[in-house]
Write an enzyme that holds these catalytic residues in place. Sequence first.
Site, PDB file in Angstrom:
ATOM      1  N   ASP A  97      13.622  -0.851   7.163  1.00 34.11           N
ATOM      2  CA  ASP A  97      12.374  -0.446   6.531  1.00 34.11           C
ATOM      3  C   ASP A  97      12.144   1.067   6.585  1.00 34.11           C
ATOM      4  N   CYS A 151      16.154 -11.521 -12.209  1.00 41.08           N
ATOM      5  CA  CYS A 151      15.559 -12.851 -12.007  1.00 41.08           C
ATOM      6  C   CYS A 151      15.384 -13.576 -13.338  1.00 41.08           C
ATOM      7  N   CYS A 154      10.430 -14.898 -15.915  1.00 39.36           N
ATOM      8  CA  CYS A 154       9.440 -15.865 -16.423  1.00 39.36           C
ATOM      9  C   CYS A 154       8.076 -15.216 -16.583  1.00 39.36           C
ATOM     10  N   CYS A 157       4.977 -13.565 -11.877  1.00 41.52           N
ATOM     11  CA  CYS A 157       4.489 -12.539 -10.933  1.00 41.52           C
ATOM     12  C   CYS A 157       3.623 -11.514 -11.658  1.00 41.52           C
ATOM     13  N   CYS A 161      -0.456 -11.131 -10.669  1.00 39.98           N
ATOM     14  CA  CYS A 161      -0.896  -9.959  -9.893  1.00 39.98           C
ATOM     15  C   CYS A 161      -2.317  -9.587 -10.291  1.00 39.98           C
ATOM     16  N   CYS A 204       0.004  -8.458   0.854  1.00 37.26           N
ATOM     17  CA  CYS A 204      -0.294  -9.367  -0.249  1.00 37.26           C
ATOM     18  C   CYS A 204       0.961 -10.179  -0.554  1.00 37.26           C
ATOM     19  N   CYS A 207       2.557 -12.119  -5.634  1.00 37.17           N
ATOM     20  CA  CYS A 207       3.715 -12.110  -6.555  1.00 37.17           C
ATOM     21  C   CYS A 207       4.880 -12.924  -6.014  1.00 37.17           C
ATOM     22  N   CYS A 211       6.324 -17.169  -7.477  1.00 34.45           N
ATOM     23  CA  CYS A 211       7.695 -17.069  -8.010  1.00 34.45           C
ATOM     24  C   CYS A 211       8.385 -18.430  -7.945  1.00 34.45           C
TER      25      CYS A 211
HETATM   26  C1  B12 Z   1       7.394   1.918   0.131  1.00 38.71           C
HETATM   27  C2  B12 Z   1       7.549   0.417   0.307  1.00 38.71           C
HETATM   28  C3  B12 Z   1       6.505  -0.402  -0.125  1.00 38.71           C
HETATM   29  C4  B12 Z   1       5.346   0.143  -0.965  1.00 38.71           C
HETATM   30  C5  B12 Z   1       5.855   0.374  -2.405  1.00 38.71           C
HETATM   31  C6  B12 Z   1       6.725  -0.756  -2.940  1.00 38.71           C
HETATM   32  C7  B12 Z   1       7.718  -0.331  -4.003  1.00 38.71           C
HETATM   33  N1  B12 Z   1       8.460  -1.309  -4.480  1.00 38.71           N
HETATM   34  O1  B12 Z   1       7.833   0.812  -4.371  1.00 38.71           O
HETATM   35  C8  B12 Z   1       4.273  -0.978  -0.816  1.00 38.71           C
HETATM   36  C9  B12 Z   1       3.322  -0.650   0.321  1.00 38.71           C
HETATM   37  C10 B12 Z   1       3.463  -1.293  -2.055  1.00 38.71           C
HETATM   38  C11 B12 Z   1       5.164  -2.159  -0.377  1.00 38.71           C
HETATM   39  C12 B12 Z   1       4.751  -3.461  -0.465  1.00 38.71           C
HETATM   40  C13 B12 Z   1       5.525  -4.542  -0.088  1.00 38.71           C
HETATM   41  N2  B12 Z   1       6.685  -4.496   0.581  1.00 38.71           N
HETATM   42 CO1  B12 Z   1       7.680  -2.863   0.879  1.00 38.71          CO
HETATM   43  N3  B12 Z   1       8.836  -1.402   1.170  1.00 38.71           N
HETATM   44  C14 B12 Z   1       8.712  -0.145   0.898  1.00 38.71           C
HETATM   45  C15 B12 Z   1       9.980   0.621   1.361  1.00 38.71           C
HETATM   46  C16 B12 Z   1       9.649   1.256   2.709  1.00 38.71           C
HETATM   47  C17 B12 Z   1      10.517   1.673   0.409  1.00 38.71           C
HETATM   48  C18 B12 Z   1      10.618   1.201  -1.060  1.00 38.71           C
HETATM   49  C19 B12 Z   1      10.902   2.383  -1.943  1.00 38.71           C
HETATM   50  O2  B12 Z   1      10.134   3.318  -1.960  1.00 38.71           O
HETATM   51  N4  B12 Z   1      12.060   2.367  -2.634  1.00 38.71           N
HETATM   52  C20 B12 Z   1      12.497   3.484  -3.406  1.00 38.71           C
HETATM   53  C21 B12 Z   1      11.906   3.427  -4.817  1.00 38.71           C
HETATM   54  C22 B12 Z   1      12.125   4.739  -5.464  1.00 38.71           C
HETATM   55  O3  B12 Z   1      12.540   2.350  -5.443  1.00 38.71           O
HETATM   56  P1  B12 Z   1      12.020   1.747  -6.839  1.00 38.71           P
HETATM   57  O4  B12 Z   1      12.102   2.703  -7.942  1.00 38.71           O
HETATM   58  O5  B12 Z   1      10.736   1.047  -6.585  1.00 38.71           O
HETATM   59  O6  B12 Z   1      13.125   0.638  -7.098  1.00 38.71           O
HETATM   60  C23 B12 Z   1      13.402  -0.395  -6.180  1.00 38.71           C
HETATM   61  C24 B12 Z   1      13.694  -1.730  -6.855  1.00 38.71           C
HETATM   62  O7  B12 Z   1      12.923  -1.961  -7.971  1.00 38.71           O
HETATM   63  C25 B12 Z   1      15.127  -1.730  -7.091  1.00 38.71           C
HETATM   64  N5  B12 Z   1      15.624  -1.160  -8.360  1.00 38.71           N
HETATM   65  C26 B12 Z   1      15.008  -0.415  -9.281  1.00 38.71           C
HETATM   66  N6  B12 Z   1      15.804  -0.108 -10.268  1.00 38.71           N
HETATM   67  C27 B12 Z   1      16.976  -0.688  -9.995  1.00 38.71           C
HETATM   68  C28 B12 Z   1      18.148  -0.666 -10.698  1.00 38.71           C
HETATM   69  C29 B12 Z   1      19.235  -1.317 -10.157  1.00 38.71           C
HETATM   70  C30 B12 Z   1      20.522  -1.294 -10.887  1.00 38.71           C
HETATM   71  C31 B12 Z   1      19.120  -2.008  -8.896  1.00 38.71           C
HETATM   72  C32 B12 Z   1      20.263  -2.709  -8.285  1.00 38.71           C
HETATM   73  C33 B12 Z   1      17.928  -2.016  -8.202  1.00 38.71           C
HETATM   74  C34 B12 Z   1      16.862  -1.346  -8.775  1.00 38.71           C
HETATM   75  O8  B12 Z   1      15.649  -0.945  -6.037  1.00 38.71           O
HETATM   76  C35 B12 Z   1      14.708  -0.005  -5.575  1.00 38.71           C
HETATM   77  C36 B12 Z   1      14.686   0.041  -4.056  1.00 38.71           C
HETATM   78  O9  B12 Z   1      13.728  -0.821  -3.459  1.00 38.71           O
HETATM   79  C37 B12 Z   1      11.002  -0.572   1.485  1.00 38.71           C
HETATM   80  C38 B12 Z   1      12.088  -0.367   2.545  1.00 38.71           C
HETATM   81  C39 B12 Z   1      13.245   0.461   2.033  1.00 38.71           C
HETATM   82  N7  B12 Z   1      13.688   1.395   2.814  1.00 38.71           N
HETATM   83  O10 B12 Z   1      13.726   0.248   0.922  1.00 38.71           O
HETATM   84  C40 B12 Z   1      10.070  -1.772   1.812  1.00 38.71           C
HETATM   85  C41 B12 Z   1      10.451  -3.158   1.287  1.00 38.71           C
HETATM   86  C42 B12 Z   1      10.900  -3.034  -0.161  1.00 38.71           C
HETATM   87  N8  B12 Z   1       9.180  -3.876   1.338  1.00 38.71           N
HETATM   88  C43 B12 Z   1       9.271  -5.101   1.695  1.00 38.71           C
HETATM   89  C44 B12 Z   1       8.190  -6.024   1.738  1.00 38.71           C
HETATM   90  C45 B12 Z   1       8.414  -7.318   2.503  1.00 38.71           C
HETATM   91  C46 B12 Z   1       6.996  -5.733   1.080  1.00 38.71           C
HETATM   92  C47 B12 Z   1       5.845  -6.716   0.779  1.00 38.71           C
HETATM   93  C48 B12 Z   1       6.332  -8.104   0.343  1.00 38.71           C
HETATM   94  C49 B12 Z   1       4.908  -6.823   2.005  1.00 38.71           C
HETATM   95  C50 B12 Z   1       3.647  -7.646   1.742  1.00 38.71           C
HETATM   96  N9  B12 Z   1       3.739  -8.964   1.816  1.00 38.71           N
HETATM   97  O11 B12 Z   1       2.608  -7.089   1.514  1.00 38.71           O
HETATM   98  C51 B12 Z   1       5.113  -5.958  -0.364  1.00 38.71           C
HETATM   99  C52 B12 Z   1       5.624  -6.379  -1.753  1.00 38.71           C
HETATM  100  C53 B12 Z   1       5.093  -5.559  -2.877  1.00 38.71           C
HETATM  101  C54 B12 Z   1       6.089  -5.528  -4.025  1.00 38.71           C
HETATM  102  N10 B12 Z   1       6.038  -6.521  -4.892  1.00 38.71           N
HETATM  103  O12 B12 Z   1       6.933  -4.620  -4.034  1.00 38.71           O
HETATM  104  C55 B12 Z   1      10.717  -5.493   1.983  1.00 38.71           C
HETATM  105  C56 B12 Z   1      11.257  -6.277   0.778  1.00 38.71           C
HETATM  106  C57 B12 Z   1      12.198  -7.426   1.118  1.00 38.71           C
HETATM  107  C58 B12 Z   1      12.665  -8.085  -0.165  1.00 38.71           C
HETATM  108  N11 B12 Z   1      12.813  -9.392  -0.159  1.00 38.71           N
HETATM  109  O13 B12 Z   1      12.915  -7.438  -1.142  1.00 38.71           O
HETATM  110  C59 B12 Z   1      11.375  -4.066   2.182  1.00 38.71           C
HETATM  111  C60 B12 Z   1      12.838  -3.979   1.767  1.00 38.71           C
HETATM  112  C61 B12 Z   1      11.203  -3.746   3.690  1.00 38.71           C
HETATM  113  C62 B12 Z   1      12.185  -4.484   4.587  1.00 38.71           C
HETATM  114  N12 B12 Z   1      12.976  -3.760   5.351  1.00 38.71           N
HETATM  115  O14 B12 Z   1      12.274  -5.694   4.629  1.00 38.71           O
HETATM  116  N13 B12 Z   1       6.370  -1.738   0.074  1.00 38.71           N
END
Ligand code: B12
Length: 261
Positions: A97, A151, A154, A157, A161, A204, A207, A211
């Site tokens: 994380d 995924c 569908c 999510c 939301c 929260c 979403c 699913c």
């Molecule tokens: C900041 C953060 C948050 C923020 C922002 C979330 C976000 N998605 O940006 C907030 C506080 C909102 C949050 C909420 C939650 N989070 Co959070 N969060 C993080 C954290 C620390 C960093 C994410 C980030 O900033 N990534 C970088 C940005 C720039 O990525 P992005 O553009 O959003 O794209 C992401 C994906 O969409 C995907 N992606 C996008 N484009 C593409 C293209 C390709 C080709 C691929 C392969 C992937 C891909 O990969 C990216 C990396 O995550 C990660 C841990 C980590 N180090 O990754 C946990 C993490 C993602 N969170 C986690 C969890 C559990 C949650 C919550 C479920 C907690 C809850 N119940 O409230 C919620 C879910 C909300 C949601 N639907 O995302 C878990 C997810 C586990 C999983 N099954 O995926 C993580 C991995 C933490 C962990 N170590 O377990 N989170």
Amino acid sequence: MTEILNDISPLWGVCPFREIQDNLIKCRALSRLPAHPRSVIIMAFPYLLPEEYYENSNISKYAVPADYHDILYARLERAAEKLREKYPEEEFVFFADNSPIPEVRAACVAGIGILGKNSLLITEKYGSFVFLGEIVTSMPLASSGGEIRGCLECGECTRACPCGAIVNGKINKELCLSDITQRKGQLTAGQQELIKKSGCIWGCDICQNVCPLNRAADTTDISEFINTADGKIEAGTPVEGRAFGWRGEAVIRRNLDISKE
Ligand code: B12
């Protein structure tokens, strides 16, 4: 290596470092990366508990057990130590994380699950109810993944939301209710209403709960999650050692007050 990793996680794979090096998250932990990182061993830790654990809960499922950071760190440290013993010339650094590794992306590349429209990793066995952690190593390991899959699309999510935070298949952090519950200070009337309506004072799950790929998700076998479960937060519940502990008591108290208004 397989035996060491199987001992701490039921689901793991390898993402070559070069696949995520352009998407590293800028954070303090960045300085802890090995000097020559070549592979990310990314691991999933399922946390879903049987339904009765959530019956009177007022927090998100991920926050019901003790702080998952502590639980994952203990397991990851155990594996990293054994790997260092077995391969003394290589580096093994673990994160969970609070990590420079974009964990969802790394897990998709490693093929341990698919990318949901809610931006979460969805695994076949445990759905999206998994935490991610990783060991970054200087060892060159073969990728365990193939083509990155998305995924069902569908739209459940996106429609469910309450904040309209899933836009074009990406989470808008500013709108996400999980993020709103974590903010300090005074929330707007609209944000307060969202917390009140959700009945959830931290995080929260909306979403994830809607699913279809989570419908048959397996519950966890990880005893550290099962034995520490406590889903009902009240005024005075200690925040230390909990997933929300880093935020401090004031935010929890504020959200509790909002939920009772
Ligand atoms: C900041 C953060 C948050 C923020 C922002 C979330 C976000 N998605 O940006 C907030 C506080 C909102 C949050 C909420 C939650 N989070 Co959070 N969060 C993080 C954290 C620390 C960093 C994410 C980030 O900033 N990534 C970088 C940005 C720039 O990525 P992005 O553009 O959003 O794209 C992401 C994906 O969409 C995907 N992606 C996008 N484009 C593409 C293209 C390709 C080709 C691929 C392969 C992937 C891909 O990969 C990216 C990396 O995550 C990660 C841990 C980590 N180090 O990754 C946990 C993490 C993602 N969170 C986690 C969890 C559990 C949650 C919550 C479920 C907690 C809850 N119940 O409230 C919620 C879910 C909300 C949601 N639907 O995302 C878990 C997810 C586990 C999983 N099954 O995926 C993580 C991995 C933490 C962990 N170590 O377990 N989170």
